[in-house]
Design a protein around this motif. Structure first.
Motif: not given
Length: 124
Positions: A57, A51, A2-3, A54
């Motif tokens: 986070d 999403h 994901l990064d 994320r």
């Protein structure tokens, strides 16, 4: 992973190719056994949930004493959501249905992230 998707290294072309490859993969496996609409909706919702988790986070300050625990909880939620979806699939042609489900999860995630970062058309 994901990064990389959220980084500047992942260009619009890479994202477009990822969407096209995912759609082709879903189409191929749907010729073997089509996935019911209910499972498609759940898979797309899980992609959107990825999403949202994320974003939550990223909003959490890394100096917060609960930051590491939150990352573990987010990771666990992601894994459990996928596992529950796969377990709910019918037993016949489970491999094909699982591949489609994972494709729709990716597609839901791709669409939300691409739409969020699109260029604005009008200046208001």
């Amino acid at each position: 992973m994901l990064d990389f998707w959220y980084s500047e290294k992942c260009t619009r072309e890479i994202k477009l190719v990822s969407c096209i490859v995912t759609c082709v993969m879903i189409y191929y496996f749907s010729t073997i056994a089509p996935l019911e609409a209910l499972y498609v909706c759940f898979a797309l919702a899980i992609g959107v949930l990825f999403h949202i988790l994320r974003l939550l986070d990223m909003k959490l300050d890394q100096q917060n004493k609960y930051a590491e625990s939150f990352k573990v909880i987010v990771f666990t939620i992601r894994i459990l959501a996928v596992v529950f979806l796969v377990q709910a699939l019918p037993e016949t042609n489970k491999l094909s249905l699982t591949a489609q489900s994972l494709g729709f999860i990716c597609l839901g995630f791709f669409l939300v992230t691409i739409y969020e970062n699109r260029a604005k058309r009008f200046n208001s």
